[in-house]
Scaffold this active site. Structure first.
Site, PDB file in Angstrom:
ATOM      1  N   ILE A  58       0.834  -1.215   0.000  1.00 48.72           N
ATOM      2  CA  ILE A  58       0.000   0.000   0.000  1.00 48.72           C
ATOM      3  C   ILE A  58       0.867   1.262   0.000  1.00 48.72           C
ATOM      4  O   ILE A  58       0.559   2.238  -0.683  1.00 48.72           O
ATOM      5  CB  ILE A  58      -0.954  -0.020   1.227  1.00 48.72           C
ATOM      6  CG1 ILE A  58      -1.911  -1.213   1.121  1.00 48.72           C
ATOM      7  CG2 ILE A  58      -1.731   1.280   1.343  1.00 48.72           C
ATOM      8  CD1 ILE A  58      -2.737  -1.500   2.370  1.00 48.72           C
ATOM      9  N   TYR A 203      -3.544  -7.622  16.505  1.00 47.77           N
ATOM     10  CA  TYR A 203      -3.579  -6.668  15.392  1.00 47.77           C
ATOM     11  C   TYR A 203      -4.815  -5.773  15.505  1.00 47.77           C
ATOM     12  O   TYR A 203      -4.719  -4.552  15.359  1.00 47.77           O
ATOM     13  CB  TYR A 203      -3.571  -7.448  14.073  1.00 47.77           C
ATOM     14  CG  TYR A 203      -3.624  -6.593  12.836  1.00 47.77           C
ATOM     15  CD1 TYR A 203      -2.527  -5.832  12.433  1.00 47.77           C
ATOM     16  CD2 TYR A 203      -4.776  -6.544  12.042  1.00 47.77           C
ATOM     17  CE1 TYR A 203      -2.579  -5.058  11.286  1.00 47.77           C
ATOM     18  CE2 TYR A 203      -4.831  -5.778  10.895  1.00 47.77           C
ATOM     19  CZ  TYR A 203      -3.729  -5.035  10.520  1.00 47.77           C
ATOM     20  OH  TYR A 203      -3.772  -4.264   9.376  1.00 47.77           O
TER      21      TYR A 203
END
Ligand SMILES: NC(=O)c1ccc[n+]([C@@H]2O[C@H](COP(=O)([O-])OP(=O)(O)OC[C@H]3O[C@@H](n4cnc5c(N)ncnc54)[C@H](OP(=O)(O)O)[C@@H]3O)[C@@H](O)[C@H]2O)c1
Length: 321
Positions: A58, A203
């Protein structure tokens, strides 16, 4: 039809179209609207944007999107060779809008907090300004809740939360000293940062914590722009490096053949969110976008929890549905 009935019909139509857009679009409606009718990326031409984790995925895709519009870049990560490759790709994408000196490469380990100030000084000595910090570097996780070792919880938070907060604080102090508090801090969060997903407990917690840190920054400093960009499943190599539940473990899997948004589409949408200084945006292919909307509504998220098992959610998340 009375005027009241007409208004009611308009309201129903509005909601039908709105919900249809959740299904048809690959991002939230406001971001889609800005990508069509918002501020152009060219408005950022000449600004300096620092992207951490720019060596792949990304971060790389965002760098390419911005380079096409003449945005000056700082690309940082640990893998120097990959960063230099991205630098070349950015210069090619810029088609003359940028010179080599406009894309600065910095080899940097986010976990080495003592070096953050030195890296910031390198940026400022080179460009004499910094307009946007994009905190993108990070690692994901695959593990069930009960199997995660506490050391993994700590390590993941060190990278995805504390390193980001440390670098952001230095940059925000610079914004305060140089620009009276004006500046732009952004982060690659995740849909898992506002809606828990199965098998990535640390996460999810880390991205929730990151969101909370940056949102509380925004509440304190109104002149500062804060953008949280939350992707759903994106086709990058992130599963290779993702944490497991055991210390030192890496998932080591490829995302090839999974149904995921391309990194470039994700980078293009992220760039729109930055140019338009949007606070919270997200993206993902069907049904992820629809689920993200449901997750943000307490009633819909309860219904969703009744209808979907953790296995179904995981399949969607791994691009298998
Ligand atoms: N892919 C998805 O489905 C997805 C979905 C939601 C959110 N995200 C988020 O998107 C961000 C980028 O991930 P990605 O999908 O593009 O995966 P990626 O291709 O693996 O990118 C991760 C980037 O982080 C950098 N990085 C990792 N550890 C670092 C460290 N200690 N110091 C400096 N840089 C470090 C890596 O560079 P080096 O290895 O060269 O250091 C790499 O450039 C992450 O924050 C991730 O949580 C991804």
């Amino acid at each position: 039809m009375s005027f009241l009935e007409f208004l009611l019909l308009l309201l129903v139509l509005y909601y039908v179209v709105y919900v249809l857009l959740w299904i048809l679009l690959d991002c939230n409606v406001a971001l889609w609207y800005k990508s069509r009718f918002g501020v152009s990326l060219s408005s950022m031409r000449g600004q300096v944007v620092w992207i951490t984790g720019a060596s792949s995925g990304i971060g790389r895709a965002l760098a390419l999107s911005l380079a096409r519009h003449g945005v000056k870049l700082v690309l940082s990560a640990r893998r120097l060779e990959q960063l230099e490759q991205v630098q070349e790709e950015c210069l090619a994408a810029a088609r003359g809008l940028l010179a080599t000196k406009d894309v600065l490469v910095i080899q940097m380990d986010m976990l080495d907090l003592d070096e953050h100030k030195t890296h910031l000084n390198t940026v400022l000595n080179h460009f004499h300004r910094l307009d946007v910090l994009v905190n993108n570097a990070g690692r994901s996780q695959r593990a069930s809740w009960t199997e995660v070792e506490i050391e993994v919880d700590r390590e993941l938070f060190e990278l995805d939360v504390f390193a980001v907060v440390h670098l952001s604080r230095l940059v925000v102090r610079y914004f305060v000293e140089q620009n009276g508090g004006r500046g732009h801090i952004a982060a690659t969060s995740s849909i898992a940062g506002f809606s828990p997903v199965p098998f990535s407990p640390t996460y999810c917690a880390a991205k929730h914590a990151l969101n909370a840190y940056l949102l509380s920054l925004k509440v304190e400093m109104r002149k500062l722009d804060v953008s949280l960009f939350a992707p759903g499943p994106i086709a990058t190599d992130f599963l290779q490096e993702a944490f497991t539940g055991s210390q030192g473990g890496k998932v080591g899997l490829s995302t090839a053949n999974q149904k995921r948004m391309t990194a470039q589409r994700c980078g293009d949408l992220f760039a729109v969110a930055l140019a338009n200084k949007m606070d919270l945006t997200w993206c993902g292919l069907f049904p992820v976008n629809l689920l993200a909307y449901c997750a943000r509504n307490p009633t819909l998220s309860k219904i969703l929890a009744q209808l979907m098992t953790e296995k179904t959610l995981n399949k969607i998340r791994e691009g298998k549905l």
